[in-house]
Scaffold this motif. Structure first.
Motif, PDB file in Angstrom:
ATOM      1  N   GLU A 163       0.825  -1.186   0.000  1.00  0.00           N
ATOM      2  CA  GLU A 163       0.000   0.000   0.000  1.00  0.00           C
ATOM      3  C   GLU A 163       0.868   1.248   0.000  1.00  0.00           C
ATOM      4  O   GLU A 163       2.032   1.207   0.380  1.00  0.00           O
ATOM      5  CB  GLU A 163      -0.894   0.009   1.244  1.00  0.00           C
ATOM      6  CG  GLU A 163      -1.923  -1.092   1.253  1.00  0.00           C
ATOM      7  CD  GLU A 163      -2.825  -0.991   2.469  1.00  0.00           C
ATOM      8  OE1 GLU A 163      -3.998  -1.375   2.360  1.00  0.00           O
ATOM      9  OE2 GLU A 163      -2.365  -0.515   3.516  1.00  0.00           O
ATOM     10  N   LYS A 164       0.237   2.350  -0.345  1.00  0.00           N
ATOM     11  CA  LYS A 164       0.926   3.633  -0.297  1.00  0.00           C
ATOM     12  C   LYS A 164       0.394   4.419   0.891  1.00  0.00           C
ATOM     13  O   LYS A 164      -0.764   4.773   0.957  1.00  0.00           O
ATOM     14  CB  LYS A 164       0.683   4.435  -1.569  1.00  0.00           C
ATOM     15  CG  LYS A 164       1.299   5.836  -1.540  1.00  0.00           C
ATOM     16  CD  LYS A 164       0.955   6.599  -2.792  1.00  0.00           C
ATOM     17  CE  LYS A 164       1.556   8.011  -2.739  1.00  0.00           C
ATOM     18  NZ  LYS A 164       1.217   8.772  -3.956  1.00  0.00           N
ATOM     19  N   ARG A 165       1.222   4.613   1.869  1.00  0.00           N
ATOM     20  CA  ARG A 165       0.865   5.449   2.994  1.00  0.00           C
ATOM     21  C   ARG A 165       2.103   6.194   3.434  1.00  0.00           C
ATOM     22  O   ARG A 165       3.192   5.664   3.365  1.00  0.00           O
ATOM     23  CB  ARG A 165       0.369   4.615   4.177  1.00  0.00           C
ATOM     24  CG  ARG A 165      -1.009   4.024   4.005  1.00  0.00           C
ATOM     25  CD  ARG A 165      -1.500   3.460   5.318  1.00  0.00           C
ATOM     26  NE  ARG A 165      -2.768   2.795   5.177  1.00  0.00           N
ATOM     27  CZ  ARG A 165      -3.493   2.375   6.208  1.00  0.00           C
ATOM     28  NH1 ARG A 165      -3.067   2.566   7.425  1.00  0.00           N
ATOM     29  NH2 ARG A 165      -4.638   1.760   6.021  1.00  0.00           N
ATOM     30  N   ARG A 221       4.883   6.985   5.666  1.00  0.00           N
ATOM     31  CA  ARG A 221       5.519   6.236   6.747  1.00  0.00           C
ATOM     32  C   ARG A 221       4.779   4.918   7.008  1.00  0.00           C
ATOM     33  O   ARG A 221       4.595   4.503   8.131  1.00  0.00           O
ATOM     34  CB  ARG A 221       5.595   7.056   8.030  1.00  0.00           C
ATOM     35  CG  ARG A 221       6.470   8.280   7.851  1.00  0.00           C
ATOM     36  CD  ARG A 221       6.506   9.147   9.092  1.00  0.00           C
ATOM     37  NE  ARG A 221       7.423  10.262   8.900  1.00  0.00           N
ATOM     38  CZ  ARG A 221       8.682  10.250   9.282  1.00  0.00           C
ATOM     39  NH1 ARG A 221       9.180   9.202   9.880  1.00  0.00           N
ATOM     40  NH2 ARG A 221       9.464  11.282   9.070  1.00  0.00           N
ATOM     41  N   SER A 222       4.411   4.256   5.907  1.00  0.00           N
ATOM     42  CA  SER A 222       3.646   3.023   6.026  1.00  0.00           C
ATOM     43  C   SER A 222       4.424   1.968   6.796  1.00  0.00           C
ATOM     44  O   SER A 222       5.613   1.781   6.583  1.00  0.00           O
ATOM     45  CB  SER A 222       3.301   2.500   4.636  1.00  0.00           C
ATOM     46  OG  SER A 222       2.776   1.203   4.730  1.00  0.00           O
ATOM     47  N   ASN A 223       3.743   1.272   7.676  1.00  0.00           N
ATOM     48  CA  ASN A 223       4.388   0.158   8.356  1.00  0.00           C
ATOM     49  C   ASN A 223       3.926  -1.179   7.808  1.00  0.00           C
ATOM     50  O   ASN A 223       4.154  -2.208   8.407  1.00  0.00           O
ATOM     51  CB  ASN A 223       4.133   0.226   9.862  1.00  0.00           C
ATOM     52  CG  ASN A 223       2.650   0.151  10.193  1.00  0.00           C
ATOM     53  OD1 ASN A 223       1.837  -0.286   9.397  1.00  0.00           O
ATOM     54  ND2 ASN A 223       2.285   0.575  11.384  1.00  0.00           N
ATOM     55  N   TYR A 224       3.295  -1.144   6.652  1.00  0.00           N
ATOM     56  CA  TYR A 224       2.842  -2.389   6.069  1.00  0.00           C
ATOM     57  C   TYR A 224       3.981  -3.062   5.322  1.00  0.00           C
ATOM     58  O   TYR A 224       4.820  -2.421   4.731  1.00  0.00           O
ATOM     59  CB  TYR A 224       1.670  -2.134   5.125  1.00  0.00           C
ATOM     60  CG  TYR A 224       0.391  -1.854   5.862  1.00  0.00           C
ATOM     61  CD1 TYR A 224       0.118  -0.587   6.315  1.00  0.00           C
ATOM     62  CD2 TYR A 224      -0.517  -2.861   6.134  1.00  0.00           C
ATOM     63  CE1 TYR A 224      -1.038  -0.315   7.020  1.00  0.00           C
ATOM     64  CE2 TYR A 224      -1.677  -2.601   6.826  1.00  0.00           C
ATOM     65  CZ  TYR A 224      -1.931  -1.330   7.265  1.00  0.00           C
ATOM     66  OH  TYR A 224      -3.061  -1.065   7.959  1.00  0.00           O
ATOM     67  N   GLY A 225       3.932  -4.355   5.357  1.00  0.00           N
ATOM     68  CA  GLY A 225       4.929  -5.134   4.648  1.00  0.00           C
ATOM     69  C   GLY A 225       4.552  -5.317   3.194  1.00  0.00           C
ATOM     70  O   GLY A 225       3.608  -4.731   2.692  1.00  0.00           O
ATOM     71  N   TYR A 226       5.334  -6.131   2.540  1.00  0.00           N
ATOM     72  CA  TYR A 226       5.079  -6.455   1.152  1.00  0.00           C
ATOM     73  C   TYR A 226       4.264  -7.740   1.064  1.00  0.00           C
ATOM     74  O   TYR A 226       4.346  -8.600   1.934  1.00  0.00           O
ATOM     75  CB  TYR A 226       6.394  -6.724   0.421  1.00  0.00           C
ATOM     76  CG  TYR A 226       7.230  -5.515   0.124  1.00  0.00           C
ATOM     77  CD1 TYR A 226       8.356  -5.629  -0.669  1.00  0.00           C
ATOM     78  CD2 TYR A 226       6.930  -4.259   0.627  1.00  0.00           C
ATOM     79  CE1 TYR A 226       9.156  -4.544  -0.963  1.00  0.00           C
ATOM     80  CE2 TYR A 226       7.720  -3.164   0.346  1.00  0.00           C
ATOM     81  CZ  TYR A 226       8.831  -3.321  -0.448  1.00  0.00           C
ATOM     82  OH  TYR A 226       9.632  -2.250  -0.733  1.00  0.00           O
TER      83      TYR A 226
END
Lengths: 118, 115
Positions: B95-97, B99-104
Motif C-alpha cells: 500500500e501507499k501510505r 511512513r507506512s508500516n505495512y509489509g510487502y
C-alpha cells in the motif's frame, strides 16, 4: 542507507529444540523490522513485524522476534521447532524516515536456511 | 499469495529472445516491485513502481524493462535474454501510505531458465 545482515547461511536444529535465526540491521533512524519466510517453491510470506512498542513481537506459526535497540538486532525465535518449520527466512528493514531513492522499498537480508531434523 | 499472481510459473527461453513475465494484483496497491532471487545474493530489486506510469530502477535494472499502464499490472520484460538472467523472479506489492508500516505481499514467483 539501511542494511541487514543475517550472519548464518544455515541453521540446523533438532525437532523439539528451541531455534534462533539471527538478524542485525543498520539504519539512521528508528527501524521498521520484518521477518519473511519462504517455503520450497513458494513466494515469501509475511511472518511478523516490529514497528514500535513491546520489544517482543509474536507472529505466525508460533514464531516470535525480539527487538534489541542497543545491539541493533531482531532475532527470530521459536521455543520448540517442528520439521515443518524448515524453510528460508529473510529479515528486512525499512527506515521510515529515510530519503533513499527506493520509495517504500525494503532492504532484505541474504536469507538463512533453517533445517529442522527429526 | 491470494491477490497477486505471477505468470508463467516456469519458463525456459533461448539466449537472445525477448520474454515477458507478468504480474497482476487485485488490491489496488500503489507500489509494485520486481525482485530476482539468486543463491548467494538473496533478493535484489530490479525495478519498482510507485503508481501507474511511474517506474524507477532498483539495484540491478540492466537488461530489463518495465511498464505500468494500469495500477494492477506490472510486467517485466527481458529484451534479449542472457544466461545470467536465469533466476527466480518475484513480484511484490504494498500500500501507499506516509511512513507506512505495512509489509510487502509477494507473488509465488517465476522460475526462468535461459539456455
Amino acid at each position: 542507507a539501511q542494511s541487514v545482515a543475517q550472519p548464518e547461511d544455515q541453521v540446523n536444529v533438532a525437532e523439539g529444540n528451541p531455534l534462533t535465526v539471527k538478524c542485525t540491521y543498520s539504519v539512521s533512524g528508528n527501524p521498521y523490522l520484518f521477518w519473511y519466510v519462504q517455503y520450497p517453491n513458494r513466494g515469501l510470506q509475511f511472518l511478523l513485524k516490529y514497528i514500535t512498542g513491546d520489544n517482543l513481537v509474536k507472529g505466525s506459526y508460533g514464531f516470535e522476534a525480539e527487538f534489541n535497540k542497543s545491539q541493533t538486532s531482531f532475532h527470530l525465535k521459536k521455543p520448540s521447532a517442528l520439521v515443518s518449520d524448515s524453510a528460508l527466512f529473510f529479515c528486512a528493514v525499512r527506515d521510515p524516515g529515510g530519503r533513499d531513492n527506493y520509495g517504500q522499498n525494503f532492504v532484505f537480508g541474504p536469507g538463512t536456511r533453517l533445517s529442522v531434523l527429526p | 499469495d491470494a491477490g497477486i499472481t505471477q505468470s508463467p510459473r516456469y519458463k525456459i527461453t533461448e539466449t537472445g529472445r525477448q520474454v515477458t513475465l507478468m504480474c497482476h494484483q487485485t488490491w489496488s496497491h500503489s507500489y509494485m516491485f520486481w525482485y530476482r532471487q539468486d543463491l548467494g545474493h538473496g533478493l535484489r530489486l530490479i525495478y519498482y513502481s510507485a503508481a501507474a506510469d511511474i517506474t524507477d530502477k532498483g539495484e540491478v535494472p540492466d537488461g530489463y524493462v518495465v511498464s505500468r499502464s494500469k495500477t494492477e499490472n506490472f510486467p517485466l520484460t527481458l529484451e534479449s535474454a542472457t544466461r545470467s538472467q536465469t533466476s527466480v523472479y518475484f513480484c511484490a506489492s504494498s500500500e501507499k501510505r506516509a511512513r507506512s508500516n505495512y509489509g510487502y505481499t509477494f507473488g509465488s514467483g517465476t522460475r526462468l531458465t535461459v539456455v
